[in-house]
Design a protein around this motif. Structure first.
Motif, mmCIF file in Angstrom:
data_model
loop_
_atom_site.group_PDB
_atom_site.id
_atom_site.type_symbol
_atom_site.label_atom_id
_atom_site.label_comp_id
_atom_site.label_asym_id
_atom_site.label_seq_id
_atom_site.Cartn_x
_atom_site.Cartn_y
_atom_site.Cartn_z
ATOM 1 N N TRP A 120 5.857 -11.763 2.336
ATOM 2 C CA TRP A 120 4.536 -11.153 2.285
ATOM 3 C C TRP A 120 4.589 -9.623 2.251
ATOM 4 O O TRP A 120 3.725 -9.004 1.645
ATOM 5 C CB TRP A 120 3.680 -11.615 3.465
ATOM 6 N N LYS B 136 6.931 -7.676 0.780
ATOM 7 C CA LYS B 136 7.396 -7.165 -0.513
ATOM 8 C C LYS B 136 6.253 -7.094 -1.515
ATOM 9 O O LYS B 136 6.216 -6.222 -2.378
ATOM 10 C CB LYS B 136 8.515 -8.058 -1.045
ATOM 11 N N GLY B 137 5.301 -8.002 -1.390
ATOM 12 C CA GLY B 137 4.191 -8.031 -2.332
ATOM 13 C C GLY B 137 2.984 -7.227 -1.891
ATOM 14 O O GLY B 137 1.957 -7.208 -2.586
ATOM 15 N N LEU B 138 3.071 -6.554 -0.746
ATOM 16 C CA LEU B 138 1.947 -5.767 -0.241
ATOM 17 C C LEU B 138 1.818 -4.494 -1.076
ATOM 18 O O LEU B 138 2.712 -3.646 -1.065
ATOM 19 C CB LEU B 138 2.176 -5.433 1.236
ATOM 20 N N ASP B 139 0.713 -4.344 -1.843
ATOM 21 C CA ASP B 139 0.577 -3.171 -2.708
ATOM 22 C C ASP B 139 0.192 -1.937 -1.889
ATOM 23 O O ASP B 139 -0.025 -2.017 -0.674
ATOM 24 C CB ASP B 139 -0.429 -3.428 -3.832
ATOM 25 N N PHE B 140 0.097 -0.805 -2.569
ATOM 26 C CA PHE B 140 -0.141 0.447 -1.850
ATOM 27 C C PHE B 140 -1.502 0.434 -1.149
ATOM 28 O O PHE B 140 -1.650 0.987 -0.061
ATOM 29 C CB PHE B 140 -0.049 1.642 -2.791
ATOM 30 N N GLU B 141 -2.476 -0.219 -1.770
ATOM 31 C CA GLU B 141 -3.775 -0.324 -1.123
ATOM 32 C C GLU B 141 -3.656 -1.103 0.187
ATOM 33 O O GLU B 141 -4.255 -0.740 1.203
ATOM 34 C CB GLU B 141 -4.761 -1.038 -2.059
ATOM 35 N N GLY B 142 -2.848 -2.171 0.158
ATOM 36 C CA GLY B 142 -2.637 -2.947 1.368
ATOM 37 C C GLY B 142 -1.923 -2.144 2.443
ATOM 38 O O GLY B 142 -2.237 -2.253 3.634
ATOM 39 N N VAL B 143 -0.941 -1.325 2.026
ATOM 40 C CA VAL B 143 -0.220 -0.484 2.979
ATOM 41 C C VAL B 143 -1.172 0.537 3.600
ATOM 42 O O VAL B 143 -1.130 0.799 4.815
ATOM 43 C CB VAL B 143 0.967 0.220 2.293
#
Length: 413
Positions: A136, A138-145
Motif C-alpha cells: 500500500w 508503494k502505490g501512495l501518490d504524492f497527494e496521498g503523502v
C-alpha cells in the motif's frame, strides 16, 4: 473461526493474560471494550506488529514481541505480521543519534524472506497473516503523502526524545525521518488495526498511529509495548550491531553456550521474557536458588535447554547440553569440528584473514580484538596479544579455537 476458539474466554481472563509483561497499555479501558465486542460478535481482534527487515535474522530480543503476538493468537485473535519492506528504505530513527543509512532493495528483500520463515518458529502458521507494507505504501501518490503528512505537526514530532535531542544539539534530522512514524501509522489505517504491539522504544510511533487512525475516521488502535531485552552483556539492548545477541537460527550449541555466558541475575530476566515459565514457576525456582537447594548453574542450564528446544527441538537441546558439558565442564573437544583447507602461501598466514576466512569471526577487526583479549588458541596454546601472523607449512594440520565455543581444524596446502 471456530466458535469454540479460546478467543471467547471471559474478558477478565483475556486481560489477565495479555497484561502480563506489558510496559505500556494505552488504553486498557479501550482494550476491554474491544474484547467485549469481540466476544459478543464472535469475531477476533486484528492485532498488528511491524518488523523492518534491516538485518538478516531475528534474535531473542525480537521473540519477546513474538511471544506476546502468540498470546493473542492463543486467545483466538488475528495477528498480522507486517514486513516493513517499504519503511525499511526510510529507516526507523527510534533511539538513533544520526540518520540511519539506507539499505538496498535487494538486501531488504533477502532479509524479508528470512523473517517470514523465522517468525513462524513462534507464531501459529494457521493464524498468522504476513503482509508487506510496500503493498500500500508503494502505490501512495504524492497527494496521498501530503494528506498523510498534514495529520501531524513538526512540534509534535519534536516531542519525541531522539528527535528533540538531535534538534537541540544541532545534529541533522532528515525530512524523510519524520515520514517514518507516519508511514507506520498508515499501515494501521490500511489494516484497520484494533491493537498494535511494539517494543518499549516504539511507544511514540505507536501513539502516532492512534492519532492518524482517528484523523482518517477510524477507531484508534490500542497500543501495547513490551520490554526491551538486554543483550548478553546485560547493559545494552540486544542487537546485532552491539554483538550481544542470540540469533534464533544459530546452531543449538552456539545458543546454549551464549545463554550459559550470561550473568546469574540476567538469567531471571531471560526466563521471564524468553520462556513460557509461569510467574509462579519462576518465583519457585528463584526461592530454591536463594535457599541453596538449586545451583544457579543448573537453573541456567535449564534456561538454555528451554530456549534451544523452542527453536531446534528437545533432542537438539539435550545434545547441546551434553556438548557443553563435554567441552567446558570436562575440558574436552566437540564431537564434530569443522574441517577446512587453507593455502600455506609463503609459510606465514595473516591471522585476522584466516579467522575471517574460516567463518570464526565476522571481520578482521573482531579477530584482532579477540587476539588482544587472549581469546584465540592455536593447538591449545593462547596466541600472544600482539600476534598478527603465524608460521605454517604445507601438509600441517592445526586446531584453532576462538572464544569458548568456536573450533576449526585446518589443513594447510
Amino acid at each position: 473461526m471456530d466458535e469454540a476458539a479460546p478467543s471467547f474466554l471471559p474478558v477478565a481472563q483475556q486481560l489477565e493474560r495479555l497484561r502480563r509483561g506489558v510496559v505500556e497499555l494505552v488504553r486498557e479501558e479501550e482494550l476491554h471494550a474491544k474484547l467485549e465486542r469481540s466476544r459478543a460478535s464472535r469475531r477476533p481482534l486484528t492485532v498488528k506488529v511491524g518488523f523492518d527487515p534491516t538485518a538478516p535474522d531475528l534474535h531473542l530480543g525480537h521473540t519477546v514481541l513474538l511471544r506476546k503476538m502468540r498470546q493473542f493468537q492463543d486467545l483466538g485473535h488475528r495477528v498480522i505480521f507486517v514486513v516493513g519492506d517499504f519503511t525499511a528504505r526510510i529507516g526507523d530513527p527510534s533511539g538513533r543519534s544520526e540518520t540511519r543509512p539506507p539499505l538496498s532493495e535487494e538486501q531488504i528483500l533477502q532479509h524479508a524472506e528470512t523473517y517470514k520463515a523465522q517468525c513462524l518458529k513462534i507464531l501459529d502458521p494457521q493464524r498468522t497473516e504476513i503482509r508487506f507494507n510496500s503493498e500500500w505504501l508503494k502505490g501512495l501518490d504524492f497527494e496521498g503523502v501530503l494528506r498523510l503528512a498534514s495529520q501531524y505537526t513538526v512540534a509534535r514530532m519534536l516531542e519525541r526524545k531522539d528527535f528533540k535531542t538531535r534538534f537541540d544539539e544541532g545534529r541533522s534530522i532528515a525530512i524523510h525521518e519524520f515520514l517514518y512514524p507516519l508511514a507506520q501509522a498508515y499501515d494501521s489505517v490500511v489494516l484497520r488495526a484494533d491493537v498494535e504491539l511494539g517494543g518499549a522504544d516504539q511507544l511514540f510511533n505507536l501513539l502516532v498511529g492512534r492519532d492518524v487512525m482517528a484523523a482518517y475516521g477510524l477507531e484508534p488502535q490500542v497500543v501495547m509495548t513490551v520490554p526491551l531485552l538486554e543483550g548478553l552483556d546485560g547493559v545494552q539492548k540486544m542487537s546485532k550491531s552491539f554483538g550481544n545477541y542470540v540469533g534464533i537460527t544459530e546452531p543449538p550449541q552456539e545458543i546454549f553456550g551464549k545463554i550459559m555466558s550470561i550473568s546469574d541475575e540476567l538469567m531471571w530476566r531471560y526466563y521471564e521474557l524468553c520462556t513460557d515459565l509461569s510467574p509462579e514457576g519462576l518465583a519457585q525456582m528463584q526461592q530454591l536458588v536463594r535457599q541453596g537447594r538449586l545451583h544457579p548453574k543448573r537453573a541456567k542450564e535449564g534456561l538454555g535447554m528451554r530456549i534451544v528446544a523452542d527453536f531446534h527441538g528437545e533432542q537438539a537441546a539435550q545434545r547441546a547440553y551434553e556438548e557443553f558439558q563435554r567441552v567446558f565442564a570436562a575440558k574436552g573437544l566437540p564431537e564434530t569440528i569443522a574441517e577446512h583447507r587453507y593455502p600455506a602461501g609463503e609459510g606465514r598466514v595473516f591471522v585476522p584473514r584466516l579467522l575471517a576466512g574460516l567463518g570464526l569471526v565476522s571481520s578482521h577487526s573482531e579477530a584482532m580484538r579477540l587476539v588482544r583479549q587472549r581469546a584465540v588458541e592455536w593447538d591449545g596454546e593462547v596466541l600472544a596479544p600482539d600476534t598478527r601472523e603465524v608460521e605454517v607449512r604445507s601438509g600441517e594440520t592445526h586446531l584453532i579455537k576462538v572464544g569458548k565455543r568456536r573450533f576449526a581444524r585446518v589443513h594447510f596446502d
